[in-house]
Design a protein around this motif. Structure first.
Motif, short mmCIF file in Angstrom:
data_model
loop_
_atom_site.label_atom_id
_atom_site.label_comp_id
_atom_site.label_asym_id
_atom_site.label_seq_id
_atom_site.Cartn_x
_atom_site.Cartn_y
_atom_site.Cartn_z
N PHE A 94 46.47 38.49 42.32
CA PHE A 94 45.37 38.16 43.22
C PHE A 94 45.82 38.23 44.68
O PHE A 94 45.07 38.68 45.55
CB PHE A 94 44.83 36.76 42.91
N ALA A 95 47.05 37.78 44.95
CA ALA A 95 47.57 37.82 46.32
C ALA A 95 47.75 39.25 46.79
O ALA A 95 47.42 39.59 47.94
CB ALA A 95 48.91 37.07 46.39
N ALA A 96 48.25 40.12 45.90
CA ALA A 96 48.43 41.53 46.26
C ALA A 96 47.08 42.20 46.51
O ALA A 96 46.93 43.00 47.44
CB ALA A 96 49.18 42.26 45.15
N ALA A 97 46.10 41.86 45.69
CA ALA A 97 44.77 42.43 45.88
C ALA A 97 44.20 41.98 47.23
O ALA A 97 43.63 42.79 47.97
CB ALA A 97 43.84 41.99 44.74
N ALA A 98 44.37 40.69 47.55
CA ALA A 98 43.89 40.18 48.83
C ALA A 98 44.56 40.91 49.98
O ALA A 98 43.92 41.22 51.00
CB ALA A 98 44.14 38.68 48.92
N GLY A 99 45.86 41.20 49.83
CA GLY A 99 46.58 41.92 50.87
C GLY A 99 46.04 43.33 51.08
O GLY A 99 46.18 43.91 52.15
N ALA A 100 45.42 43.86 50.02
CA ALA A 100 44.83 45.20 50.09
C ALA A 100 43.35 45.14 50.49
O ALA A 100 42.65 46.15 50.48
CB ALA A 100 44.97 45.92 48.75
N GLY A 101 42.90 43.93 50.84
CA GLY A 101 41.52 43.78 51.27
C GLY A 101 40.52 43.60 50.14
O GLY A 101 39.31 43.73 50.34
N VAL A 102 41.00 43.27 48.93
CA VAL A 102 40.13 43.10 47.77
C VAL A 102 40.15 41.65 47.32
O VAL A 102 41.23 41.08 47.09
CB VAL A 102 40.59 44.00 46.60
N THR A 103 38.99 41.04 47.20
CA THR A 103 38.91 39.65 46.76
C THR A 103 38.53 39.57 45.30
O THR A 103 37.48 40.04 44.88
CB THR A 103 37.86 38.87 47.58
N MET A 104 39.42 38.97 44.51
CA MET A 104 39.17 38.75 43.09
C MET A 104 38.90 37.28 42.83
O MET A 104 39.38 36.42 43.57
CB MET A 104 40.41 39.13 42.25
N THR A 105 38.14 37.02 41.79
CA THR A 105 37.93 35.64 41.38
C THR A 105 38.26 35.51 39.90
O THR A 105 38.15 36.49 39.13
CB THR A 105 36.47 35.19 41.59
N LEU A 106 38.68 34.33 39.48
CA LEU A 106 38.89 34.05 38.07
C LEU A 106 37.55 33.58 37.53
O LEU A 106 37.06 32.51 37.88
CB LEU A 106 39.95 32.96 37.89
N ALA A 107 36.94 34.40 36.69
CA ALA A 107 35.59 34.10 36.20
C ALA A 107 35.59 33.38 34.85
O ALA A 107 34.66 32.64 34.54
CB ALA A 107 34.78 35.39 36.08
N SER A 108 36.61 33.60 34.04
CA SER A 108 36.69 32.92 32.75
C SER A 108 38.08 33.09 32.17
O SER A 108 38.56 34.20 31.99
CB SER A 108 35.66 33.51 31.78
N GLY A 109 38.70 31.97 31.88
CA GLY A 109 40.06 32.00 31.34
C GLY A 109 40.12 31.49 29.92
O GLY A 109 39.54 32.07 29.01
N TYR A 110 40.83 30.38 29.74
CA TYR A 110 41.05 29.82 28.40
C TYR A 110 39.74 29.37 27.76
O TYR A 110 38.84 28.86 28.42
CB TYR A 110 42.00 28.63 28.50
N ARG A 111 39.63 29.59 26.47
CA ARG A 111 38.50 29.09 25.70
C ARG A 111 39.02 28.50 24.41
O ARG A 111 39.64 29.20 23.61
CB ARG A 111 37.51 30.22 25.41
N SER A 112 38.81 27.24 24.18
CA SER A 112 39.31 26.57 22.99
C SER A 112 38.58 27.02 21.73
O SER A 112 37.50 27.63 21.79
CB SER A 112 39.15 25.05 23.14
N PHE A 113 39.16 26.69 20.58
CA PHE A 113 38.53 27.01 19.29
C PHE A 113 37.16 26.36 19.21
O PHE A 113 36.19 26.98 18.76
CB PHE A 113 39.42 26.53 18.15
N ALA A 114 37.07 25.11 19.67
CA ALA A 114 35.79 24.39 19.61
C ALA A 114 34.74 25.06 20.50
O ALA A 114 33.58 25.21 20.10
CB ALA A 114 35.99 22.93 20.05
N THR A 115 35.15 25.48 21.69
CA THR A 115 34.22 26.15 22.60
C THR A 115 33.77 27.48 22.01
O THR A 115 32.59 27.83 22.07
CB THR A 115 34.88 26.38 23.97
N GLN A 116 34.72 28.22 21.43
CA GLN A 116 34.36 29.51 20.84
C GLN A 116 33.44 29.33 19.64
O GLN A 116 32.51 30.13 19.42
CB GLN A 116 35.62 30.27 20.41
#
Length: 304
Positions: free
Chosen positions: A162-184
């Protein structure tokens, strides 16, 4: 698989909301194979019109749906309009490359391994696995709660990317990461209750078959917020940058364009998977875009 979609992506989409499932787009492509091929290979002027896509969508609604693989599965669904042009559309990966002869140095079955392969033929063991070290990476977040977590190795690599992307002028966001068995389980059951199991299997990973549960995968968004979990996300700066540079930080786009017959999922330019710099770099150099091919595993287009 992104929330799994979002689940698996979306990643964080609601199963009851058809416009939020990127699997809805998968069904559109499945029903209109010819339309997908035309969108991928034809010049701009020859691409299908909204009316043609609408017709394909109608066909998808009435035709039976077959089950497809595991990985991560829930995402916001794109509107039933024409398939937007994307980087993938101009350069589709239609010809699967030869399989790698790589000899795995890490386990392909242990969910704590960066090389674990999770798909519709390869469920997690144990099914309710929970990563030992889940942390919230210091990156821009577009989600909260457990979905903002990754295992510690993936989180550290994500911070660098993400830091490298920002340095290249690109903004990334974390939209969805871990999902538990119960959530799935809740996410998948929501799809089953609203659409039936056959359709649910095209939009969400079954519990225990989602990459998101391992902490090795996550979905990204673009800083501008456009096209989240939609096909047009492939055209956004974050998606283009990640596809071109993710391997430098150990990431691959887990579900590449036109290789759903191998991975079990249609193109998800937002779903990234950590496999380590060595493996990701070799895959990039050799033109191998799926883990199934890289490790010489069978294709997993549907549940057995």
């Amino acid at each position: 698989m992104c929330h799994d979609g979002s689940g698996e992506h979306p990643e964080a989409p609601e199963p009851a909301n058809p416009t939020a499932s990127r699997r809805a787009f998968s069904r559109l492509l499945l029903a209109g194979t010819g339309l997908a091929a035309l969108s991928a290979c034809a010049p701009e002027a020859a691409r299908p019109t909204p009316s043609a896509a609408a017709a394909a969508s109608a066909a998808a609604t009435s035709a039976p749906v077959t089950a497809t693989p595991s990985a991560t599965a829930t995402t916001t669904a794109p509107p039933a309009a024409s398939v937007p042009a994307s980087p993938a559309a101009t350069a589709p990966e239609t010809a699967p490359p030869a399989r790698s002869t790589v000899k795995p140095r890490h386990s392909l079955t242990d969910p704590a391994s960066p090389w674990v392969v999770v798909n519709k033929h390869r469920p997690l063991t144990p099914a309710a696995y929970v990563p030992a070290a889940l942390v919230q990476p210091r990156v821009r977040l577009a989600t909260s709660g457990e979905a903002a977590l990754l295992n510690s190795t993936t989180a550290a690599a994500a911070e660098k990317m993400f830091a490298a992307a920002a340095g290249a002028g690109v903004t990334m966001t974390l939209a969805s990461g871990y999902r538990s068995f119960a959530t799935q389980t809740s996410t998948y059951n929501g799809y089953v209750n609203s659409r039936g199991q056959a359709a649910a299997d095209t939009a969400s990973a079954r519990p225990g078959h989602s990459e998101h549960q391992t902490g090795w995968s996550f979905d990204i968004g673009d800083g501008g917020g456009a096209c989240s979990f939609q096909p047009c996300f492939a055209d956004q700066p974050a998606a283009a940058w990640a596809k071109a540079n993710g391997h430098r930080f150990g990431f691959v786009v887990r579900y590449p364009w036109m290789l759903h017959d191998i991975t079990g999922y249609y193109y998800e330019p937002w779903h990234l998977r950590y496999v380590g710099v060595e493996a990701a770099g070799e895959m990039k150099a050799r033109g191998i875009t799926t883990l199934e091919q890289y490790f010489g595993l069978e294709a997993a287009p549907a549940y057995r």
